[in-house]
Design a protein around this motif. Structure first.
Motif, PDB file in Angstrom:
ATOM      1  N   VAL A 171      31.024  10.268  45.044  1.00 26.18           N
ATOM      2  CA  VAL A 171      29.827  10.870  45.634  1.00 26.18           C
ATOM      3  C   VAL A 171      28.574  10.406  44.893  1.00 26.18           C
ATOM      4  O   VAL A 171      28.642   9.837  43.799  1.00 26.18           O
ATOM      5  N   LEU A 172      27.449  10.705  45.491  1.00 32.42           N
ATOM      6  CA  LEU A 172      26.164  10.342  44.909  1.00 32.42           C
ATOM      7  C   LEU A 172      25.939  10.953  43.525  1.00 32.42           C
ATOM      8  O   LEU A 172      25.441  10.254  42.625  1.00 32.42           O
ATOM      9  N   PRO A 173      26.256  12.241  43.279  1.00 35.70           N
ATOM     10  CA  PRO A 173      26.042  12.793  41.928  1.00 35.70           C
ATOM     11  C   PRO A 173      26.823  12.053  40.846  1.00 35.70           C
ATOM     12  O   PRO A 173      26.370  11.982  39.696  1.00 35.70           O
ATOM     13  N   THR A 174      27.994  11.506  41.167  1.00 30.89           N
ATOM     14  CA  THR A 174      28.744  10.725  40.179  1.00 30.89           C
ATOM     15  C   THR A 174      27.965   9.481  39.797  1.00 30.89           C
ATOM     16  O   THR A 174      27.894   9.105  38.619  1.00 30.89           O
ATOM     17  N   PHE A 175      27.396   8.815  40.777  1.00 30.72           N
ATOM     18  CA  PHE A 175      26.513   7.679  40.521  1.00 30.72           C
ATOM     19  C   PHE A 175      25.334   8.124  39.654  1.00 30.72           C
ATOM     20  O   PHE A 175      24.914   7.410  38.735  1.00 30.72           O
ATOM     21  N   GLY A 176      24.818   9.324  39.936  1.00 31.23           N
ATOM     22  CA  GLY A 176      23.698   9.863  39.160  1.00 31.23           C
ATOM     23  C   GLY A 176      24.037  10.091  37.703  1.00 31.23           C
ATOM     24  O   GLY A 176      23.181   9.935  36.827  1.00 31.23           O
ATOM     25  N   VAL A 177      25.288  10.471  37.421  1.00 35.98           N
ATOM     26  CA  VAL A 177      25.698  10.613  36.022  1.00 35.98           C
ATOM     27  C   VAL A 177      25.686   9.258  35.330  1.00 35.98           C
ATOM     28  O   VAL A 177      25.250   9.127  34.188  1.00 35.98           O
ATOM     29  N   GLY A 178      26.159   8.229  36.018  1.00 33.27           N
ATOM     30  CA  GLY A 178      26.215   6.898  35.420  1.00 33.27           C
ATOM     31  C   GLY A 178      24.865   6.350  35.018  1.00 33.27           C
ATOM     32  O   GLY A 178      24.741   5.668  33.988  1.00 33.27           O
ATOM     33  N   ILE A 179      23.811   6.658  35.788  1.00 33.77           N
ATOM     34  CA  ILE A 179      22.498   6.100  35.468  1.00 33.77           C
ATOM     35  C   ILE A 179      21.900   6.743  34.220  1.00 33.77           C
ATOM     36  O   ILE A 179      20.958   6.191  33.631  1.00 33.77           O
ATOM     37  N   LEU A 180      22.431   7.895  33.796  1.00 33.03           N
ATOM     38  CA  LEU A 180      21.853   8.577  32.633  1.00 33.03           C
ATOM     39  C   LEU A 180      22.068   7.789  31.345  1.00 33.03           C
ATOM     40  O   LEU A 180      21.246   7.872  30.423  1.00 33.03           O
ATOM     41  N   GLY A 181      23.166   7.025  31.265  1.00 29.23           N
ATOM     42  CA  GLY A 181      23.429   6.264  30.040  1.00 29.23           C
ATOM     43  C   GLY A 181      22.266   5.361  29.664  1.00 29.23           C
ATOM     44  O   GLY A 181      21.667   5.506  28.592  1.00 29.23           O
ATOM     45  N   PRO A 182      21.903   4.426  30.528  1.00 34.83           N
ATOM     46  CA  PRO A 182      20.767   3.555  30.204  1.00 34.83           C
ATOM     47  C   PRO A 182      19.398   4.225  30.316  1.00 34.83           C
ATOM     48  O   PRO A 182      18.523   4.009  29.465  1.00 34.83           O
ATOM     49  N   LEU A 183      19.179   5.037  31.365  1.00 34.40           N
ATOM     50  CA  LEU A 183      17.832   5.506  31.658  1.00 34.40           C
ATOM     51  C   LEU A 183      17.446   6.806  30.952  1.00 34.40           C
ATOM     52  O   LEU A 183      16.261   7.117  30.869  1.00 34.40           O
ATOM     53  N   THR A 184      18.399   7.565  30.455  1.00 30.06           N
ATOM     54  CA  THR A 184      18.082   8.786  29.719  1.00 30.06           C
ATOM     55  C   THR A 184      18.397   8.634  28.239  1.00 30.06           C
ATOM     56  O   THR A 184      17.625   9.060  27.372  1.00 30.06           O
ATOM     57  N   PHE A 185      19.552   8.011  27.943  1.00 20.22           N
ATOM     58  CA  PHE A 185      19.958   7.858  26.537  1.00 20.22           C
ATOM     59  C   PHE A 185      19.684   6.451  26.016  1.00 20.22           C
ATOM     60  O   PHE A 185      20.028   6.146  24.863  1.00 20.22           O
ATOM     61  N   TYR A 186      19.107   5.588  26.851  1.00 18.11           N
ATOM     62  CA  TYR A 186      18.686   4.229  26.467  1.00 18.11           C
ATOM     63  C   TYR A 186      19.820   3.434  25.825  1.00 18.11           C
ATOM     64  O   TYR A 186      19.641   2.755  24.815  1.00 18.11           O
ATOM     65  N   MET A 187      20.987   3.529  26.442  1.00 15.21           N
ATOM     66  CA  MET A 187      22.154   2.795  25.964  1.00 15.21           C
ATOM     67  C   MET A 187      22.293   1.483  26.733  1.00 15.21           C
ATOM     68  O   MET A 187      21.860   1.370  27.881  1.00 15.21           O
ATOM     69  N   SER A 188      22.908   0.505  26.107  1.00 13.59           N
ATOM     70  CA  SER A 188      23.161  -0.765  26.780  1.00 13.59           C
ATOM     71  C   SER A 188      24.254  -0.574  27.830  1.00 13.59           C
ATOM     72  O   SER A 188      24.961   0.440  27.847  1.00 13.59           O
ATOM     73  N   LEU A 189      24.390  -1.553  28.704  1.00 10.89           N
ATOM     74  CA  LEU A 189      25.407  -1.466  29.737  1.00 10.89           C
ATOM     75  C   LEU A 189      26.805  -1.416  29.126  1.00 10.89           C
ATOM     76  O   LEU A 189      27.657  -0.633  29.565  1.00 10.89           O
ATOM     77  N   GLY A 190      27.044  -2.232  28.111  1.00  8.91           N
ATOM     78  CA  GLY A 190      28.363  -2.239  27.476  1.00  8.91           C
ATOM     79  C   GLY A 190      28.722  -0.894  26.892  1.00  8.91           C
ATOM     80  O   GLY A 190      29.828  -0.368  27.103  1.00  8.91           O
ATOM     81  N   ASP A 191      27.800  -0.321  26.135  1.00  8.78           N
ATOM     82  CA  ASP A 191      28.047   0.987  25.535  1.00  8.78           C
ATOM     83  C   ASP A 191      28.235   2.058  26.608  1.00  8.78           C
ATOM     84  O   ASP A 191      29.089   2.945  26.486  1.00  8.78           O
ATOM     85  N   SER A 192      27.425   1.988  27.642  1.00  6.33           N
ATOM     86  CA  SER A 192      27.524   2.973  28.721  1.00  6.33           C
ATOM     87  C   SER A 192      28.879   2.910  29.405  1.00  6.33           C
ATOM     88  O   SER A 192      29.522   3.939  29.660  1.00  6.33           O
ATOM     89  N   MET A 193      29.344   1.689  29.698  1.00  5.08           N
ATOM     90  CA  MET A 193      30.616   1.545  30.397  1.00  5.08           C
ATOM     91  C   MET A 193      31.787   1.974  29.527  1.00  5.08           C
ATOM     92  O   MET A 193      32.739   2.611  30.015  1.00  5.08           O
ATOM     93  N   LEU A 194      31.740   1.639  28.251  1.00  4.49           N
ATOM     94  CA  LEU A 194      32.817   2.070  27.350  1.00  4.49           C
ATOM     95  C   LEU A 194      32.832   3.593  27.202  1.00  4.49           C
ATOM     96  O   LEU A 194      33.905   4.220  27.180  1.00  4.49           O
ATOM     97  N   THR A 195      31.660   4.184  27.113  1.00 10.62           N
ATOM     98  CA  THR A 195      31.577   5.640  26.989  1.00 10.62           C
ATOM     99  C   THR A 195      32.127   6.310  28.236  1.00 10.62           C
ATOM    100  O   THR A 195      32.890   7.278  28.151  1.00 10.62           O
ATOM    101  N   VAL A 196      31.740   5.795  29.398  1.00  9.40           N
ATOM    102  CA  VAL A 196      32.257   6.338  30.655  1.00  9.40           C
ATOM    103  C   VAL A 196      33.776   6.251  30.693  1.00  9.40           C
ATOM    104  O   VAL A 196      34.460   7.235  30.993  1.00  9.40           O
ATOM    105  N   PHE A 197      34.306   5.086  30.362  1.00  5.62           N
ATOM    106  CA  PHE A 197      35.751   4.874  30.472  1.00  5.62           C
ATOM    107  C   PHE A 197      36.531   5.856  29.602  1.00  5.62           C
ATOM    108  O   PHE A 197      37.416   6.574  30.092  1.00  5.62           O
TER     109      PHE A 197
END
Length: 522
Positions: A80-106
Motif C-alpha cells: 500500500v501507499l503508506p508502506t511506500f511512505g515509510v520507506g521514504i523516511l530513511g533518506p528524507l527524514t533521517f538523511y540516510m543513504s540508500l544503502g543504509d536505508s535498504m539494509l535497515t529496512v531488510f
C-alpha cells in the motif's frame, strides 16, 4: 406469549427455559436487551453482515479452509501507499543513504514480521480475536487496558494512512481541492467494506494487492533511470539514525500483533500452526521489504536533487516533496513522464489505502467490545461508523503533516506493542509450554475466575514503560540512554526505546508471573 417472544426464546441462546415444558410458568422473561440483540442479529443476517463479535468461534462453525487467505489479506494490507511512505523516511527524514536505508529496512522487517506471524496462529487454535485471547496472559481486566490502547492505535493508523491517501489524491487534482475531500472519499470507501465483516474483508483483500503491485512496478519503471546512490554514512550519528529509522519500521510491522488473529478465527482448529505462520509472515515481510525499498530509492534520488540545479528532474522531485510531501513526490515522479496515465496510477495508490484501513476499522470494533461488556452489546456494524467519524476530522487537520505524523505515531506505537507481544510470547512459550490445550479456550475465554489475575503482566508493563522512557528519542523527549546513542554527533539521539521496553518486560514478566501463580494460583 407473543409470536415474537416465542421466536426470540427459540432462537436466542441467552433465553432458554429451565426445562422442556412449554407452559408459561417455565418461560424465562425476555428483556429489552435480549430483544434488541435478537432483532439486530436478524438485521445483520439479512444484510449479509457478520453478526459475531468477540465471542469464541466454535470448531463446527469455521468454514474458511483457505489457509492461503492469511497471505492475501496481509499482502493487500502491506502492499500500500503508506508502506511506500515509510520507506521514504530513511533518506528524507533521517538523511540516510540508500544503502543504509535498504539494509535497515531488510533486517528490521525480517525480524519484526515474526511477531505478528506468531500471533496469527492464535486465531485458528483458540477461535478468539487477538484482544480476547490476550486475556490468557494479561488477565480479564488487564486485557481491557491493552484493548483500549489498541483502539487508539487503530484510530492512529487510520489517520496516518488517510493523510497519505489524501495527499496523493490532492496531487492528482493538481491541488485544486482541499485534502478534506480526499479524506472523506477514502473514509467512506473504507467504511463500506469494513462494516460488512470478516468474509467481505477477505474477499476484498484477496485481489486488492494486484493493481497496487502493478502500480509500484510502474513507479519503478518510470523512476529507474533517475535513481542514484549516495555514499553510505559511518560513525555514531549514522548508527543513531539507523536505530531511529528502524524504530519506525518496527512500529509499522509490529503494529499487526494486536489484531493478527482477527482474520483467521473462522479457519479450522486443526490447521497446522506453521502454515498459518508461514502465510502470514510472507504476506507481511515481502511487500514491506520491496515497497519500502522502492520508497527509499525514490527518496534517495530526491534528496540528491536538493543540491542540483533547479529545473533538473531530481531537483523537481525534491522541490515537490518539500512543498507537498508524499503527494508532491509521487506527482513529480509519475505525472511528467506519463501525463494522465500517471494520475490514473496515483488514484490506484490512493485506493490502496482502503486495503490497509479496513483492517483497523474492522478490528477496532472487536477491541472496543473487550473494554466493557456493555459495549459488546452495541451492534458490530456501529463501530466502523464510530471510528470513521473519529479519524476523518483528525486526518483533515493533519493532512499536511504525513511524515511527522507517521514517524511520531509509529515510534510510540512500537513501545507499547513491544511490551504487549513480549508478555503474550513468554506466556505461551514459558508458562504454557506451547500447549494449546492449556488455554481451555472453550470454557475459560470469558470466565474471569479461570483466567489469570493479570498482576504479572501489569508489573512487567510498568517496567517496560520505564525501559521505553529511558531509551526513546523523540522530538518532544529524549531519554537518557537514547541521548547517549547519538552522543555529540547527533543531538537528537537514537531511539532504542522499543528494544529496552521489550528487554525490561522480558526479564520481569517471568518473575512476576511466577509469583502470581504461586500466590494467586492462576
Amino acid at each position: 406469549m407473543s409470536d415474537i417472544e416465542k421466536q426470540v426464546a427459540t432462537d436466542s441462546p441467552a433465553v432458554v427455559s429451565a426445562s422442556n415444558s412449554t407452559s408459561a410458568s417455565d418461560v424465562v422473561p425476555i428483556t429489552m436487551l435480549e430483544k434488541f440483540t435478537y432483532y439486530n442479529g436478524r438485521m445483520e443476517a439479512a444484510m449479509g453482515i457478520e453478526a459475531r463479535g468477540i465471542q469464541r468461534v466454535p470448531e463446527d462453525e469455521r468454514p474458511d479452509k483457505r489457509l492461503w487467505g492469511n497471505l492475501t489479506i496481509w499482502l493487500s494490507a502491506n502492499c500500500v501507499l503508506p508502506t511506500f511512505g515509510v520507506g521514504i523516511l530513511g533518506p528524507l527524514t533521517f538523511y540516510m543513504s540508500l544503502g543504509d536505508s535498504m539494509l535497515t529496512v531488510f533486517f528490521f522487517v525480517i525480524f519484526s514480521s515474526i511477531l505478528p506471524a506468531f500471533c496469527s496462529t492464535f486465531g485458528p487454535k483458540l477461535g478468539l480475536r487477538q484482544m480476547t485471547s490476550s486475556r490468557f496472559s494479561w488477565g480479564f481486566y488487564g486485557a481491557k487496558g491493552v484493548a483500549f490502547l489498541n483502539c487508539i492505535a487503530c484510530v492512529g493508523w487510520s489517520i496516518a494512512n488517510t493523510i497519505a491517501g489524501a495527499q496523493a489524491l490532492c496531487a492528482v487534482g493538481e491541488w485544486k481541492f482541499s485534502a478534506a475531500a480526499g479524506t472523506v472519499i477514502i473514509g467512506m470507501c473504507t467504511l463500506v467494506i469494513g462494516m460488512f465483516g470478516y468474509k467481505f474483508v477477505h474477499r476484498y483483500e484477496q485481489f486488492a494487492w494486484i493493481p497496487t503491485a502493478i502500480t509500484f512496478l510502474v513507479v519503478l519503471g518510470v523512476a529507474a533511470k533517475h535513481l542514484v546512490n549516495e555514499p553510505m554514512g559511518v560513525g555514531r550519528a549514522e548508527a543513531s539514525n539507523v536505530l531511529s529509522f528502524g524504530g519506525v519500521i518496527w512500529g509499522f510491522c509490529i503494529g499487526w500483533v494486536s489484531l493478527a488473529s482477527d482474520y483467521n478465527v473462522y479457519m479450522p482448529a486443526e490447521a497446522p500452526a506453521w502454515k498459518i505462520f508461514m502465510w502470514t509472515y510472507i504476506g507481511i515481510s515481502v511487500p514491506c521489504v520491496l515497497v519500502m525499498w522502492l520508497g527509499a530509492a525514490v527518496a534517495a534520488a530526491a534528496l540528491a536533487g536538493a543540491d542540483m540545479e533547479a529545473g533538473t528532474t531530481l531537483a523537481n522531485w525534491y522541490a515537490m516533496y518539500d512543498a507537498h510531501e508524499l503527494g508532491g513526490l509521487l506527482h513529480a515522479v509519475m505525472v511528467p513522464p506519463l501525463k494522465g496515465g500517471g494520475k490514473f496510477f496515483m488514484v490506484l495508490l490512493v485506493l490502496s489505502v482502503v486495503a490497509n484501513n479496513i483492517i483497523n476499522v474492522y478490528s477496532m470494533g472487536m477491541s472496543i467490545s473487550v473494554i466493557t461488556k456493555y459495549l459488546s452489546y452495541v451492534p458490530r456494524i456501529v463501530w466502523p461508523c464510530v471510528i470513521t467519524a473519529i479519524y476523518i476530522p483528525v486526518a483533515i487537520v493533519g493532512a499536511n503533516s504525513f511524515s511527522t505524523t507517521l514517524e511520531d505515531f509509529l515510534s510510540v506505537l512500537g513501545y507499547w506493542l513491544a511490551i504487549f507481544v513480549t508478555v503474550v510470547v513468554e506466556e505461551h512459550l514459558i508458562f504454557r509450554k506451547s500447549n494449546w490445550d492449556s488455554y481451555n479456550a472453550e470454557k475459560a475465554w470469558n470466565d474471569r475466575k479461570l483466567l489469570p489475575i493479570g498482576l504479572g503482566a501489569l508489573g512487567a508493563f510498568c517496567f517496560g514503560v520505564v525501559g521505553a522512557v529511558m531509551g526513546m528519542a523523540q522530538i518532544w523527549y529524549i531519554g537518557p540512554l537514547g541521548a547517549k546513542v547519538g552522543g555529540s554527533a547527533n543531538p537528537f539521539g537514537g531511539d532504542i526505546g522499543y528494544e529496552l521496553a521489550a528487554a525490561f518486560t522480558a526479564v520481569t514478566y517471568p518473575i512476576f508471573r511466577t509469583l502470581e501463580l504461586k500466590y494467586m494460583g492462576r
